[in-house]
Enzyme design. Structure first.
Site, PDB file in Angstrom:
ATOM      1  N   HIS A  15      42.193  30.565  36.002  1.00 35.33           N
ATOM      2  CA  HIS A  15      42.038  31.513  37.100  1.00 35.33           C
ATOM      3  C   HIS A  15      41.831  32.933  36.553  1.00 35.33           C
ATOM      4  CE1 HIS A  15      43.904  34.001  40.455  1.00 35.33           C
ATOM      5  NE2 HIS A  15      42.928  33.357  41.056  1.00 35.33           N
ATOM      6  N   HIS A  57      37.029  40.553  40.324  1.00 35.86           N
ATOM      7  CA  HIS A  57      37.696  39.885  41.451  1.00 35.86           C
ATOM      8  C   HIS A  57      37.460  40.575  42.783  1.00 35.86           C
ATOM      9  CE1 HIS A  57      41.036  38.984  44.246  1.00 35.86           C
ATOM     10  NE2 HIS A  57      40.749  37.764  43.863  1.00 35.86           N
TER      11      HIS A  57
END
Ligand code: CA
Length: 321
Positions: A15, A57
């Site tokens: 992640h 992100h």
């Protein structure tokens, strides 16, 4: 470039890289995740002003970089600095740090990489693909890519078709068939369906599930969690990426985790399930340890893979089986 054959066990998806150890989405974080044995490396994708694909992100920059000091007059009226307002050369000049809190006064995760320390840069998707493919060659592995189309509706308003740019670049690097080692993920159901049906993408697609309260897109996630909603997802996607809190509740009597049944319902539609996010320093409610959490999700509700900030710990647990 076919699917990773190591995938007999559930997939370990790094992640934002090995983000428990190094600032998220930096190339060092990706190389570390690779070395830790992750099966897939995640990329969140946004577009720069000159239509370069940036691995970041958020659509804005201030939570992970020094943009506030470097370009003090380039914020929009909402007080945020958007990657879309900067050319690649400008973005490359920023220093990237461990994720900071909204006040910019400390890191979000206090025991991770030190606050505003280190020399890291933003990276492009191209750089990350070449890093991954290069290591695949030198390591004789086939670690895959797991790109997310971030805020597609917003990018369309900005005049850029992010999904098309992403698919074109993946195609340039040899990723275009269903069994290639790529999952394309998105929270926006309309966009993900468009990727399949209008853009003709054959790669594996994963529908991410938010809560409606998060404001991720205008998708109705309460509907997608129903049997009818999952049947619709299965028309265009191969998998489901729920938040861990959508897969279990805690029993009133003794607080042990109880399945919501969502994994079973998704499996009935033929959807693979890869929940987010497994963090050793922010465990899911009701779990005593990272190991307990991994084993409950894998052995009790039978997820097919997991997003984790700590790929080494997930690989170690899944290797014990
Ligand atoms: Ca993501």
């Amino acid at each position: 470039m076919k699917t990773n054959p190591a995938a007999k066990r559930p997939l370990v998806i790094a992640h934002r890289g090995a983000s428990g150890y190094l600032p998220e989405h930096t190339l060092p974080a990706k190389a570390l995740a690779y070395g830790m044995g992750a099966d897939y490396l995640e990329q969140d994708i946004v577009a720069s002003r000159d239509d370069e694909l940036i691995v970041l992100h958020d659509i804005h920059l201030e939570s992970v970089s020094d943009v506030r000091e470097r370009f003090p007059h380039r914020a929009r009226d909402d007080g945020r600095w958007y990657a879309r307002d900067f050319d690649l050369a400008e973005l490359k000049s920023l220093r990237v740090f461990e994720r900071m809190n909204d006040a910019g006064s400390a890191t979000v995760f206090p025991n991770r990489f030190p606050y505003r320390s280190g020399y890291f840069q933003l990276s492009t998707l191209r750089e990350e693909i070449e890093l991954t493919q290069g290591m695949n060659r030198s390591s004789r592995r086939n670690v895959g890519l797991y790109p997310e189309i971030k805020s597609p509706a917003w990018h369309h308003e900005e005049g850029v078709d992010l999904a098309r740019l992403l698919l074109d670049m993946l195609g340039d690097y040899g990723y275009s068939e269903h069994d290639d080692a790529v999952f394309v993920q998105c929270f926006d159901a309309r966009e993900l369906r468009r990727v399949r049906e209008e853009l003709g993408c054959k790669l594996q697609l994963v529908q991410l599930l938010a809560e409606n309260s998060w404001g991720e897109s205008d998708t109705d996630y309460d509907h997608l969690k129903t049997a009818a909603g999952l049947a619709e997802v299965a028309e265009y996607a191969d998998g489901l990426g729920p938040w861990i809190g959508q897969l279990y509740t805690l029993a009133e009597i003794d607080g042990h985790p109880v399945s919501t049944g969502l994994v079973r319902m998704a499996h009935q539609e033929g959807l693979t399930v890869h929940p987010f996010t497994f963090r050793a320093d922010a465990l899911g409610a009701g779990f005593e340890s990272y190991a307990d959490m991994v084993h409950w999700f894998v052995e009790t509700i039978r997820i097919d893979g997991l997003f984790t900030d700590f790929p080494d710990l997930a690989v170690a647990e899944l290797s014990k089986k």
